[in-house]
Design a protein around this motif. Structure first.
Motif, PDB file in Angstrom:
ATOM      1  N   VAL A 150       0.798  -1.231   0.000  1.00  0.00           N
ATOM      2  CA  VAL A 150       0.000   0.000   0.000  1.00  0.00           C
ATOM      3  C   VAL A 150       0.831   1.281   0.000  1.00  0.00           C
ATOM      4  CG1 VAL A 150      -2.054  -1.054   1.009  1.00  0.00           C
ATOM      5  CG2 VAL A 150      -0.236  -0.211   2.516  1.00  0.00           C
ATOM      6  N   PHE A 151       2.124   1.195   0.277  1.00  0.00           N
ATOM      7  CA  PHE A 151       2.973   2.376   0.117  1.00  0.00           C
ATOM      8  C   PHE A 151       4.428   1.960  -0.101  1.00  0.00           C
ATOM      9  CE2 PHE A 151       2.424   2.073   4.838  1.00  0.00           C
ATOM     10  CZ  PHE A 151       3.744   1.813   5.211  1.00  0.00           C
ATOM     11  N   GLN A 152       5.197   2.880  -0.676  1.00  0.00           N
ATOM     12  CA  GLN A 152       6.606   2.665  -0.959  1.00  0.00           C
ATOM     13  C   GLN A 152       7.465   3.239   0.167  1.00  0.00           C
ATOM     14  OE1 GLN A 152       7.825   1.104  -3.574  1.00  0.00           O
ATOM     15  NE2 GLN A 152       6.055   0.967  -4.937  1.00  0.00           N
ATOM     16  N   ALA A 153       8.710   2.825   0.201  1.00  0.00           N
ATOM     17  CA  ALA A 153       9.662   3.436   1.127  1.00  0.00           C
ATOM     18  C   ALA A 153       9.794   4.919   0.769  1.00  0.00           C
ATOM     19  CB  ALA A 153      11.012   2.739   1.021  1.00  0.00           C
ATOM     20  N   GLY A 154       9.826   5.773   1.774  1.00  0.00           N
ATOM     21  CA  GLY A 154       9.896   7.213   1.553  1.00  0.00           C
ATOM     22  C   GLY A 154       8.563   7.915   1.691  1.00  0.00           C
ATOM     23  N   THR A 155       7.482   7.156   1.755  1.00  0.00           N
ATOM     24  CA  THR A 155       6.143   7.732   1.879  1.00  0.00           C
ATOM     25  C   THR A 155       5.924   8.303   3.285  1.00  0.00           C
ATOM     26  OG1 THR A 155       5.280   6.125   0.291  1.00  0.00           O
ATOM     27  CG2 THR A 155       3.671   7.232   1.714  1.00  0.00           C
ATOM     28  N   GLN A 156       5.275   9.454   3.356  1.00  0.00           N
ATOM     29  CA  GLN A 156       4.893  10.021   4.647  1.00  0.00           C
ATOM     30  C   GLN A 156       3.674   9.259   5.176  1.00  0.00           C
ATOM     31  OE1 GLN A 156       7.906  11.974   5.187  1.00  0.00           O
ATOM     32  NE2 GLN A 156       6.309  12.739   6.567  1.00  0.00           N
ATOM     33  N   VAL A 157       3.757   8.773   6.395  1.00  0.00           N
ATOM     34  CA  VAL A 157       2.673   7.978   6.973  1.00  0.00           C
ATOM     35  C   VAL A 157       2.302   8.517   8.349  1.00  0.00           C
ATOM     36  CG1 VAL A 157       3.313   5.869   5.730  1.00  0.00           C
ATOM     37  CG2 VAL A 157       4.313   6.324   7.974  1.00  0.00           C
ATOM     38  N   ARG A 158       1.148   8.106   8.792  1.00  0.00           N
ATOM     39  CA  ARG A 158       0.696   8.445  10.138  1.00  0.00           C
ATOM     40  C   ARG A 158       1.018   7.270  11.056  1.00  0.00           C
ATOM     41  NH1 ARG A 158      -5.630   8.965  11.340  1.00  0.00           N
ATOM     42  NH2 ARG A 158      -5.401   6.788  10.711  1.00  0.00           N
ATOM     43  N   VAL A 159       1.632   7.568  12.181  1.00  0.00           N
ATOM     44  CA  VAL A 159       2.019   6.532  13.142  1.00  0.00           C
ATOM     45  C   VAL A 159       1.126   6.644  14.365  1.00  0.00           C
ATOM     46  CG1 VAL A 159       3.865   5.593  14.562  1.00  0.00           C
ATOM     47  CG2 VAL A 159       4.397   6.590  12.317  1.00  0.00           C
ATOM     48  N   VAL A 160       0.468   5.544  14.674  1.00  0.00           N
ATOM     49  CA  VAL A 160      -0.432   5.512  15.825  1.00  0.00           C
ATOM     50  C   VAL A 160       0.191   4.622  16.892  1.00  0.00           C
ATOM     51  CG1 VAL A 160      -2.711   4.867  16.674  1.00  0.00           C
ATOM     52  CG2 VAL A 160      -2.459   5.851  14.379  1.00  0.00           C
ATOM     53  N   ALA A 161       0.454   5.211  18.060  1.00  0.00           N
ATOM     54  CA  ALA A 161       0.972   4.461  19.209  1.00  0.00           C
ATOM     55  C   ALA A 161      -0.163   4.254  20.191  1.00  0.00           C
ATOM     56  CB  ALA A 161       2.125   5.223  19.856  1.00  0.00           C
ATOM     57  N   GLN A 162      -0.434   3.004  20.489  1.00  0.00           N
ATOM     58  CA  GLN A 162      -1.595   2.706  21.325  1.00  0.00           C
ATOM     59  C   GLN A 162      -1.191   1.810  22.480  1.00  0.00           C
ATOM     60  OE1 GLN A 162      -4.959   1.398  19.105  1.00  0.00           O
ATOM     61  NE2 GLN A 162      -6.207   0.957  20.905  1.00  0.00           N
ATOM     62  N   GLY A 163      -1.692   2.140  23.651  1.00  0.00           N
ATOM     63  CA  GLY A 163      -1.448   1.348  24.842  1.00  0.00           C
ATOM     64  C   GLY A 163      -2.682   1.338  25.715  1.00  0.00           C
ATOM     65  N   PRO A 164      -2.590   0.770  26.926  1.00  0.00           N
ATOM     66  CA  PRO A 164      -3.746   0.722  27.814  1.00  0.00           C
ATOM     67  C   PRO A 164      -4.250   2.112  28.171  1.00  0.00           C
ATOM     68  CG  PRO A 164      -2.021  -0.771  28.564  1.00  0.00           C
ATOM     69  CD  PRO A 164      -1.423   0.085  27.496  1.00  0.00           C
ATOM     70  N   GLY A 165      -5.416   2.474  27.671  1.00  0.00           N
ATOM     71  CA  GLY A 165      -6.046   3.735  28.031  1.00  0.00           C
ATOM     72  C   GLY A 165      -5.546   4.962  27.307  1.00  0.00           C
ATOM     73  N   PHE A 166      -4.682   4.817  26.292  1.00  0.00           N
ATOM     74  CA  PHE A 166      -4.243   6.022  25.580  1.00  0.00           C
ATOM     75  C   PHE A 166      -3.925   5.690  24.120  1.00  0.00           C
ATOM     76  CE2 PHE A 166      -0.238   4.065  26.686  1.00  0.00           C
ATOM     77  CZ  PHE A 166       0.583   4.344  25.607  1.00  0.00           C
ATOM     78  N   GLN A 167      -3.898   6.762  23.289  1.00  0.00           N
ATOM     79  CA  GLN A 167      -3.523   6.651  21.886  1.00  0.00           C
ATOM     80  C   GLN A 167      -2.847   7.940  21.448  1.00  0.00           C
ATOM     81  OE1 GLN A 167      -6.191   4.794  18.913  1.00  0.00           O
ATOM     82  NE2 GLN A 167      -6.008   6.693  17.751  1.00  0.00           N
ATOM     83  N   ILE A 168      -1.676   7.830  20.837  1.00  0.00           N
ATOM     84  CA  ILE A 168      -0.914   8.993  20.376  1.00  0.00           C
ATOM     85  C   ILE A 168      -0.703   8.864  18.875  1.00  0.00           C
ATOM     86  CG2 ILE A 168       1.256  10.264  20.567  1.00  0.00           C
ATOM     87  CD1 ILE A 168       1.544   9.110  23.394  1.00  0.00           C
ATOM     88  N   THR A 169      -0.924   9.970  18.148  1.00  0.00           N
ATOM     89  CA  THR A 169      -0.749   9.982  16.698  1.00  0.00           C
ATOM     90  C   THR A 169       0.365  10.957  16.326  1.00  0.00           C
ATOM     91  OG1 THR A 169      -3.079   9.494  16.335  1.00  0.00           O
ATOM     92  CG2 THR A 169      -1.862  10.375  14.479  1.00  0.00           C
ATOM     93  N   SER A 170       1.271  10.512  15.437  1.00  0.00           N
ATOM     94  CA  SER A 170       2.370  11.349  14.982  1.00  0.00           C
ATOM     95  C   SER A 170       2.646  11.050  13.511  1.00  0.00           C
ATOM     96  CB  SER A 170       3.623  11.070  15.831  1.00  0.00           C
ATOM     97  OG  SER A 170       4.680  11.924  15.453  1.00  0.00           O
ATOM     98  N   ASP A 171       3.525  11.840  12.912  1.00  0.00           N
ATOM     99  CA  ASP A 171       3.900  11.627  11.513  1.00  0.00           C
ATOM    100  C   ASP A 171       5.285  11.000  11.430  1.00  0.00           C
ATOM    101  OD1 ASP A 171       1.556  12.735  10.504  1.00  0.00           O
ATOM    102  OD2 ASP A 171       2.372  14.775  10.596  1.00  0.00           O
ATOM    103  N   GLY A 172       5.528  10.294  10.333  1.00  0.00           N
ATOM    104  CA  GLY A 172       6.828   9.685  10.121  1.00  0.00           C
ATOM    105  C   GLY A 172       7.033   9.371   8.651  1.00  0.00           C
ATOM    106  N   GLN A 173       8.237   8.894   8.337  1.00  0.00           N
ATOM    107  CA  GLN A 173       8.560   8.540   6.961  1.00  0.00           C
ATOM    108  C   GLN A 173       8.882   7.048   6.902  1.00  0.00           C
ATOM    109  OE1 GLN A 173      12.347   9.886   5.271  1.00  0.00           O
ATOM    110  NE2 GLN A 173      11.259  10.438   3.383  1.00  0.00           N
ATOM    111  N   ALA A 174       8.196   6.323   5.986  1.00  0.00           N
ATOM    112  CA  ALA A 174       8.420   4.887   5.846  1.00  0.00           C
ATOM    113  C   ALA A 174       9.822   4.611   5.322  1.00  0.00           C
ATOM    114  CB  ALA A 174       7.387   4.293   4.900  1.00  0.00           C
ATOM    115  N   LEU A 175      10.512   3.683   5.950  1.00  0.00           N
ATOM    116  CA  LEU A 175      11.842   3.271   5.509  1.00  0.00           C
ATOM    117  C   LEU A 175      11.791   1.954   4.742  1.00  0.00           C
ATOM    118  CD1 LEU A 175      13.965   4.109   8.683  1.00  0.00           C
ATOM    119  CD2 LEU A 175      13.602   5.513   6.634  1.00  0.00           C
TER     120      LEU A 175
END
Length: 250
Positions: free
Chosen positions: A192-217
């Motif tokens: 669904v994407f190539q290396a170098g694509t800007q993606v959304r990174v979702v970090a999820q744990g017990p009771g919380f969720q954090i969203t950030s940006d990153g670049q696929a390697l």
């Protein structure tokens, strides 16, 4: 005469080399052949009953009950088997009661012990997902590409794909035609994407969720791990959810 076969047990897993005992005189051969011919109907019926019992509970993991049909083949007509008071069926090591297969038969009570193999065909009818229109090789499957229908699960060795979640969004490894049952060997996860694509990174744990940006390697394949460089330079690995999202488990 053949006695009633014993019930199938795991103890019949050992395979013997094929040994066919031949009689030592023409007169003895004629006698044995006459006995074999007269016992054939009972032999086939007893084998059929044993197989019906053995496959009655055969079912792939996660599948609904299947309607099993068992067809017993014939021994090589050239075989000349010595008389035997008790014949035991067994499943040869490395084989399974599925599709075109074979059943071992060995003499347990006779002047000469012998071991032969009988061809059998086992069909397993049940509901599966079937292609309803031609799908080109490399195409991404959608939920409109298949419908439910009854098929023979045992017709091919590749396992049936049971749930739409296992095939919707997957890529066809080869051209698929109307009426084909979807099997695992026909599809693969979609990139669904190539290396170098800007993606959304979702970090999820017990009771919380954090969203950030990153670049696929690395390339992104749904359901597979991908490496992502975060804005701060840290490299993380997560599971690809879709064309823009990678999920990290905290």
């Amino acid at each position: 005469m053949f006695n009633k076969f014993s019930n199938p047990t795991p103890s019949v897993s050992r395979t013997l080399d094929v040994v066919v005992a031949f009689c030592f005189s023409l007169g003895a051969v004629a006698t044995v052949q006459a006995q074999a011919n007269s016992a054939k109907p009972e032999f086939i019926e007893a084998t059929q009953r044993w197989l019906d019992s053995a496959v009655s509970n055969v079912r792939p993991a996660g599948a609904a009950p299947l309607r099993m049909e068992v067809a017993v083949g014939e021994l090589d007509s050239r075989l000349r088997l010595a008389p035997c008071a008790r014949v035991e069926p067994y499943i040869p090591v490395g084989t399974r009661l599925w599709g075109k297969t074979r059943l071992g038969l060995r003499c347990m009570d006779g002047s000469v012990k012998w071991n032969v193999f009988l061809p059998v065909t086992i069909k397993a009818y049940g509901t599966a997902w079937v292609i309803k229109g031609d799908v080109a090789q490399g195409a991404v499957l959608t939920d409109t590409d298949a419908i439910e229908a009854e098929v023979d699960w045992a017709e091919e060795t590749s396992p049936i794909v049971i749930s739409p979640s296992q095939w919707v969004g997957q890529v066809a490894l080869k051209a698929l035609t109307t009426g084909q049952a979807l099997r695992q060997g026909m599809i693969k996860p979609a990139q669904v994407f190539q290396a170098g694509t800007q993606v959304r990174v979702v970090a999820q744990g017990p009771g919380f969720q954090i969203t950030s940006d990153g670049q696929a390697l690395s390339v992104g394949i749904v359901g597979q791990p991908a490496r992502v460089r975060m804005d701060g330079g840290r490299v993380m690995t997560g599971i690809v959810l879709d064309s823009r999202t990678v999920k990290l488990e905290i």
